[in-house]
Motif scaffolding. Structure first.
Motif, short mmCIF file in Angstrom:
data_model
loop_
_atom_site.label_atom_id
_atom_site.label_comp_id
_atom_site.label_asym_id
_atom_site.label_seq_id
_atom_site.Cartn_x
_atom_site.Cartn_y
_atom_site.Cartn_z
N ASP A 71 40.47 57.29 -13.45
CA ASP A 71 39.62 58.39 -13.92
C ASP A 71 40.14 59.76 -13.46
O ASP A 71 39.59 60.79 -13.84
N ALA A 72 41.19 59.78 -12.65
CA ALA A 72 41.71 61.04 -12.15
C ALA A 72 42.42 61.79 -13.28
O ALA A 72 42.79 61.22 -14.29
N GLY A 73 42.61 63.09 -13.08
CA GLY A 73 43.32 63.91 -14.06
C GLY A 73 44.82 63.69 -13.97
O GLY A 73 45.27 62.74 -13.32
N PRO A 74 45.62 64.55 -14.62
CA PRO A 74 47.07 64.41 -14.55
C PRO A 74 47.56 64.77 -13.15
O PRO A 74 46.92 65.55 -12.46
N PRO A 75 48.69 64.19 -12.74
CA PRO A 75 49.23 64.48 -11.41
C PRO A 75 49.54 65.98 -11.25
O PRO A 75 49.94 66.64 -12.21
N ILE A 76 49.33 66.50 -10.03
CA ILE A 76 49.49 67.94 -9.80
C ILE A 76 50.82 68.29 -9.13
O ILE A 76 51.16 69.47 -9.05
N GLY A 77 51.54 67.27 -8.63
CA GLY A 77 52.80 67.56 -7.97
C GLY A 77 52.61 68.18 -6.59
O GLY A 77 51.48 68.32 -6.11
N LEU A 78 53.73 68.56 -5.95
CA LEU A 78 53.69 68.97 -4.54
C LEU A 78 53.38 70.45 -4.32
O LEU A 78 53.01 70.84 -3.21
N THR A 79 53.51 71.28 -5.35
CA THR A 79 53.32 72.73 -5.14
C THR A 79 51.93 73.08 -4.61
O THR A 79 51.81 73.83 -3.63
N PRO A 80 50.85 72.54 -5.23
CA PRO A 80 49.52 72.86 -4.68
C PRO A 80 49.36 72.40 -3.23
O PRO A 80 48.69 73.07 -2.43
N LEU A 81 49.97 71.29 -2.88
CA LEU A 81 49.87 70.80 -1.50
C LEU A 81 50.46 71.83 -0.53
O LEU A 81 49.85 72.15 0.50
N THR A 82 51.62 72.35 -0.86
CA THR A 82 52.25 73.36 0.00
C THR A 82 51.37 74.59 0.11
O THR A 82 51.15 75.14 1.21
N GLU A 83 50.81 75.04 -1.01
CA GLU A 83 49.95 76.22 -1.01
C GLU A 83 48.70 75.98 -0.15
O GLU A 83 48.28 76.85 0.61
N ILE A 84 48.12 74.80 -0.29
CA ILE A 84 46.90 74.48 0.46
C ILE A 84 47.20 74.38 1.95
O ILE A 84 46.45 74.91 2.78
N ALA A 85 48.31 73.73 2.29
CA ALA A 85 48.67 73.59 3.71
C ALA A 85 48.86 74.96 4.35
O ALA A 85 48.56 75.16 5.54
N ARG A 86 49.34 75.93 3.57
CA ARG A 86 49.52 77.30 4.10
C ARG A 86 48.19 78.04 4.18
O ARG A 86 47.98 78.89 5.04
N ALA A 87 47.26 77.72 3.24
CA ALA A 87 46.04 78.52 3.10
C ALA A 87 44.93 78.11 4.07
O ALA A 87 44.10 78.94 4.43
N VAL A 88 44.90 76.84 4.45
CA VAL A 88 43.80 76.42 5.31
C VAL A 88 44.32 75.88 6.64
O VAL A 88 45.43 75.36 6.73
N ASP A 89 43.45 76.00 7.65
CA ASP A 89 43.82 75.61 9.00
C ASP A 89 43.27 74.21 9.28
O ASP A 89 42.58 73.99 10.26
N LEU A 90 43.54 73.27 8.37
CA LEU A 90 43.06 71.90 8.49
C LEU A 90 44.23 70.96 8.24
O LEU A 90 45.17 71.32 7.52
N PRO A 91 44.18 69.75 8.80
CA PRO A 91 45.18 68.75 8.44
C PRO A 91 45.08 68.43 6.95
O PRO A 91 43.98 68.27 6.41
N VAL A 92 46.24 68.37 6.29
CA VAL A 92 46.30 68.10 4.86
C VAL A 92 47.03 66.78 4.64
O VAL A 92 48.15 66.60 5.14
#
Ligand code: NI
Lengths: 210, 210
Positions: A141-162
């Protein structure tokens, strides 16, 4: 508490991926292989069956010193006195979950964008998982794969383990950690593996590399 | 608190029975017609959608001074700060639910035997519902109808309000109350009625007779 540091392998249960085999035995093997967290995910079964599975898993995770985190059902987590809860964007909003479970328990949130990750951080998340990275058969039921770019952006944006999630294998796990994740969340790669202990150990080895 | 006395009409929501019509409007009409309790039952939708429906219903039930009781999802009840929870025999065990929700909230339990009713009483139930009495299209997964005899036995055996449920209509509601119930729990008879307010009023009239 949520495991600190990098090289985390977070294993999510799935009755279907286990097939004829015992999910309890598979989780036991994953813990021997070095799994750092277990998520009890049991869609489309009544709460009482989910509790029964959780009651079988808790002695194993406790003996291993690894948290058991319940997917979606905050009430099942409370009934089990589990270590935490994981919710997605269609589940109970994370701020309500944090209020229900109190400050000490682990709260994980599935996110796919920087905005969702920042909201999760404000809502009291302990960690976020980012996906679907590569496309997964476990969540049709998930959408299309998002790839690694959002992961890198999120890891930079938040101070939480990703954590990265979605179609992760031994072959691509290194790229996930290099993109900024503290580790990988997997279903099929461990639960569906012929040798779940060896599969977990291999993922741990790869995830620990930088 | 759970309504005291007899002649209770307890209305359970059901998206399917509502069809194209607004469930919120139907519940509003049922409250105008004299419904004494509303159960938010919303199977197979994500928790967030159930919360959205609950947030729309709570101002109506509060204005009417009628409890809103959440089916199955104890966590949704806590997130909504609803008045109570209703669980069946496959849901979280009632004693665990009572521990999670505290002493004040309403706890209802579906039972079909004297043993289950006595267990529910020990577990801290506020009321029990007994069924499926007459056979219902709303719960196709239920077993065969049990008729009124178990209801009478249960009403004698436990010191809790007993509701009848399952295929109740204006035509058979009087027999349910005569058998020992304090009232009737209905889905289709109100949610699927052409005029939910009139249907509720008619049930209230019949249930109030002895
Ligand atoms: Ni009104």
């Amino acid at each position: 508490p949520f495991p600190s540091g990098r090289g985390i392998v977070y294993v999510i249960t799935d009755r279907r991926a286990a097939g004829e085999r015992s999910l309890i035995d598979i989780v036991h093997a994953a813990l021997r292989g070095g799994a750092n967290a277990i998520q009890l995910r049991d869609k489309d079964v009544p709460a009482r069956a989910m509790i029964a599975l959780g009651e079988a898993l808790l002695p194993l995770t406790r003996a291993a010193g690894v948290p058991l985190i319940v997917n979606d059902r905050v009430d099942v987590a409370l009934a089990l006195d589990a270590d935490g809860v994981h919710v997605g964007q269609d589940d109970i909003p994370a701020d309500m979950v944090r209020r229900i479970i109190g400050p000490a328990r682990i709260l994980g949130v599935s996110v796919a964008t920087v905005e969702q990750a920042q909201q999760a951080a404000r809502d009291g998340a302990t960690y976020v998982s980012v996906g679907d990275l590569f496309g997964t058969p476990s969540k049709p039921d998930a959408g299309p794969p998002i790839g690694l770019t959002p992961l890198t952006e999120i890891a930079r944006a938040v101070d939480l383990p990703v954590l990265g999630i979605g179609g992760i294998t031994v072959a691509n796990a290194a790229s996930v950690v290099r993109a900024g994740a503290v580790g990988v969340a997997v279903i099929s790669a461990v639960i569906g593996a012929p040798d779940p202990e060896a599969a977990t150990r291999a993922l741990c080895d790869v995830a620990a590399q930088r």
